[in-house]
Design an enzyme around this catalytic site. Sequence first.
Site, mmCIF file in Angstrom:
data_model
loop_
_atom_site.group_PDB
_atom_site.id
_atom_site.type_symbol
_atom_site.label_atom_id
_atom_site.label_comp_id
_atom_site.label_asym_id
_atom_site.label_seq_id
_atom_site.Cartn_x
_atom_site.Cartn_y
_atom_site.Cartn_z
ATOM 1 N N ASP A 189 41.692 40.332 41.086
ATOM 2 C CA ASP A 189 41.298 39.317 42.060
ATOM 3 C C ASP A 189 40.813 40.044 43.308
ATOM 4 O O ASP A 189 41.565 40.808 43.917
ATOM 5 C CB ASP A 189 42.487 38.410 42.392
ATOM 6 C CG ASP A 189 42.115 37.344 43.415
ATOM 7 O OD1 ASP A 189 41.189 36.571 43.147
ATOM 8 O OD2 ASP A 189 42.743 37.311 44.502
ATOM 9 N N GLU A 274 36.347 37.802 38.172
ATOM 10 C CA GLU A 274 35.695 36.512 38.385
ATOM 11 C C GLU A 274 34.190 36.703 38.522
ATOM 12 O O GLU A 274 33.725 37.696 39.078
ATOM 13 C CB GLU A 274 36.238 35.842 39.650
ATOM 14 C CG GLU A 274 37.647 35.316 39.524
ATOM 15 C CD GLU A 274 38.099 34.626 40.797
ATOM 16 O OE1 GLU A 274 38.220 33.394 40.798
ATOM 17 O OE2 GLU A 274 38.335 35.335 41.790
ATOM 18 N N ASP A 355 47.641 35.947 45.787
ATOM 19 C CA ASP A 355 46.667 36.830 45.156
ATOM 20 C C ASP A 355 47.170 37.374 43.823
ATOM 21 O O ASP A 355 46.397 37.474 42.859
ATOM 22 C CB ASP A 355 46.322 37.984 46.101
ATOM 23 C CG ASP A 355 45.660 37.501 47.387
ATOM 24 O OD1 ASP A 355 45.006 36.450 47.337
ATOM 25 O OD2 ASP A 355 45.809 38.169 48.418
#
Length: 398
Positions: A189, A274, A355
């Site tokens: 992340d 992502e 996170d």
Amino acid sequence: MRTTPVKRAFKYRFHPTDAQAAELSRTFGCVRKVYNLALAARAQAWTRQERVNYNQTSAMLTAWKKTEELAYLNDVSSVPLQQALRHLQTAFTHFFGKRARYPRFKSRKKSRKSAEYTTSAFRFQDGRLTLAKMAQPLDIVWSRPLPEGASPSTVTVSQDAAGRWYVSLLCEDPTVQPLPATDAAVGVDVGLDHLLTLSTGEKVANPRHERRDRARLARAQRQLARKAGGDGANRAKARRKVARVYARIADRRRDHLHKLTTRLVRENQTIVIEDLAVRNMVKNGKLARAISDAAWAEFRSMLEYKAQWYGREVIAIDRWFPSSRLCSACGTLRDKMPLHVRTWTCDCGTTHDRDVNAARNILAVGLTVSVCGAGVRPQRSTPGGQSAMKQKPPRREP
């Protein structure tokens, strides 16, 4: 094992003589001129509903050299000029394939100064590189050795805005081989407070390279702003001072990202990230500077090509997947998760670091997608396809 060797570009600084610098500067100018002339010719042909390809622009180049106005094109090596036409053809191929914007004209002040030479236009022997139209080899700073027995297929010479000269040699590197397979997988992340948060719970600090040199950069930019406009020597000197600060920032950032991505690829078989639309995210005026400094797109690019080199897998999940709002323990999806909330407790009793929880969810959905074969990059690989997660909140949560 890989059957065909990986081609790598080895980049080095070099210090040209005055004559070499003048020759290369002329070559850069001619390359830019030929590229712009060919782009203009293709644009005009398109208005007449005609298509112009590389072969036709190559014939145009021959005709241009015979004119009195463009006779100076004969003073430099013809190979970089032909390569400029090939680069333009590649740009149009990407444009028609909807992978890039329409090619733009090269600017004398803003565009990258570079020239590409193929094997017919340079001689590489005993570690000495001599380019066409030059009597002496380049004074290269060999900061690392080339692969044993390497023979460059192309050589690209460039000069950055700070005035530094570089030569890039494209060679086959037989030492790059797939790493031994492992069962390790990690979710990543990206963020601003921490550059990376891994599903293992590890957090990588954000060095904020631009912030460290912000005062020096502002001082150099003020000095540049006080200089009179035009092409004066003092303004050029002030511009180079600003460029050197930017180059220092970019060099540190690139070095840090190389170390991070190499470590992730060596330690993990599967890396899940992502699919962020960084180009759209930097339109946020409040966060644009911090996002640009984090260089998420460069991080992803490095990760993907190194994974391809070493037999690893990078999975990019749907950018709309609500990784921050989903409990990684029980799967409960919260309706809202404001940005200021860094820790939260689910109804199941699990307390999450925002996170770390997001990284674990990214890993979980990435592994599921890998097994099920769902489309994880609907924006790139499968336009219009179904993504792994269909939730699409009105705004993306980090």
